[in-house]
Design an enzyme around this catalytic site. Structure first.
Site, PDB file in Angstrom:
ATOM      1  N   TYR A  82      -2.253  -1.085  10.351  1.00 54.92           N
ATOM      2  CA  TYR A  82      -2.364  -1.465   8.930  1.00 54.92           C
ATOM      3  C   TYR A  82      -1.128  -1.025   8.160  1.00 54.92           C
ATOM      4  CZ  TYR A  82      -4.019  -1.254   4.070  1.00 54.92           C
ATOM      5  OH  TYR A  82      -4.146  -1.391   2.707  1.00 54.92           O
TER       6      TYR A  82
ATOM      7  N   SER B 101       0.837  -1.199   0.000  1.00 56.05           N
ATOM      8  CA  SER B 101       0.000   0.000   0.000  1.00 56.05           C
ATOM      9  C   SER B 101       0.869   1.246   0.000  1.00 56.05           C
ATOM     10  CB  SER B 101      -0.895   0.005   1.245  1.00 56.05           C
ATOM     11  OG  SER B 101      -1.507   1.262   1.456  1.00 56.05           O
TER      12      SER B 101
END
Length: 299
Positions: A204, A191
């Site tokens: 995350y 990401s």
């Protein structure tokens, strides 16, 4: 019977992709695509396939919806048969399978929780049983939980995030590796948050940083076997994960802070995976691609 989702042409898509979305929120992760408004754009009917993956077999985790679904559609258009591992989103998974089969390719669905190491072995065994081989592994599934402070991240949440987003990538890779031959490809979804961080997604972001480093280290470990390992680091993409993690108010402006002033659609990410899975990227390993709306990230 599930309808084949039809999307409009690329130029028209880019004109009509929303800068803002209707406020909406789903209470449980990883979220359901079939109730999102508008539906994510997973398939590009003007995509010019060229048999880049003809005869290949791919496992795609989280392939029932979102980026995984778009990758599955693109792989199928390029000639691959698909094994989709998913958690519990049966209706989304059934629709994805229906579309893949309408594209003329075979598809199997494997339901289960990849936080458990034994589930990775089940996915691999069922894929081998059905298709006889594995050429591509896409580690793609994930969860994220919004918290305003690290003080709000419980041990249980931390455990869930790490087991889902990075432990399972290890498990899947270990399970599939004995079946991969020279020329095989592993692609991990990381990401933009691995490079930039995110104040509301601390755990995350940490897992996505781990995925990035896992990708680079694994690539060095497997290069002598002729197995390439690369990754894709998407920016904000309109998927079920967004509506099941952000609040309805946050969803309204999701992606507006990118240089392109909008969120991306799953089909805009899928071609990065096609490139990394195919021989077009034969001289690349340990690398990360960045379909993120123009954000400048680390290499």
């Amino acid at each position: 019977m599930y309808p084949v989702y039809k999307s409009i042409g690329v130029k028209q898509q880019c004109k009509e992709i929303k800068v803002s979305f209707p406020p909406q929120h789903q209470e449980s992760q990883p979220g359901l695509e079939y109730i999102m408004k508008p539906r994510p754009i997973s398939s590009n009917p003007y995509y010019c396939e060229s048999d880049k993956l003809q005869g290949k077999v791919a496992i795609i985790t989280g392939g029932d919806s979102g980026i995984g679904r778009a990758v599955a559609y693109a792989f199928a258009k390029e000639g691959a048969d698909i094994a989709i591992s998913y958690l519990c989103e049966d209706r989304d998974a059934d629709e994805t399978k229906y579309v893949i089969e309408n594209l003329g390719r075979r598809c199997i669905l494997i339901r289960g929780d990849l936080k458990e190491e034994k589930m990775s072995k089940v996915v691999v065994e069922k894929t081998i049983e059905c298709f006889g081989k594995i050429d591509i592994l896409v580690n793609n599934h994930g969860v994220q939980f919004i918290q305003n402070s690290i003080l709000d991240i419980t041990a249980e949440q931390l455990d869930t995030t790490f087991k889902t987003n990075i432990y399972s990538y290890f498990y899947m890779t270990k399970a599939v590796l004995p079946y991969l031959k020279e020329g095989a490809s592993i692609i991990n979804t990381t990401s933009v948050t691995a490079y930039e961080g995110h104040p509301l997604l601390i755990d995350y972001s940490a897992t996505k940083g781990a995925v990035m480093t896992f990708t680079r280290s694994l690539s060095q470990s497997l290069v002598s076997k002729g197995i390439r390992v690369n990754g894709v680091a998407p920016g904000p993409i309109w998927t079920p994960l967004i509506v099941s993690s952000f609040s309805a108010e946050q969803v309204e402006t999701f992606g507006n802070d990118t240089p392109m002033n909008r969120a991306g659609q799953p089909f805009e990410v899928a071609t990065s995976f096609v490139f990394l899975a195919s021989d077009d990227s034969s001289y690349m390993s340990g690398q990360i691609l960045h379909p993120n709306g123009g954000t400048i990230s680390g290499s």
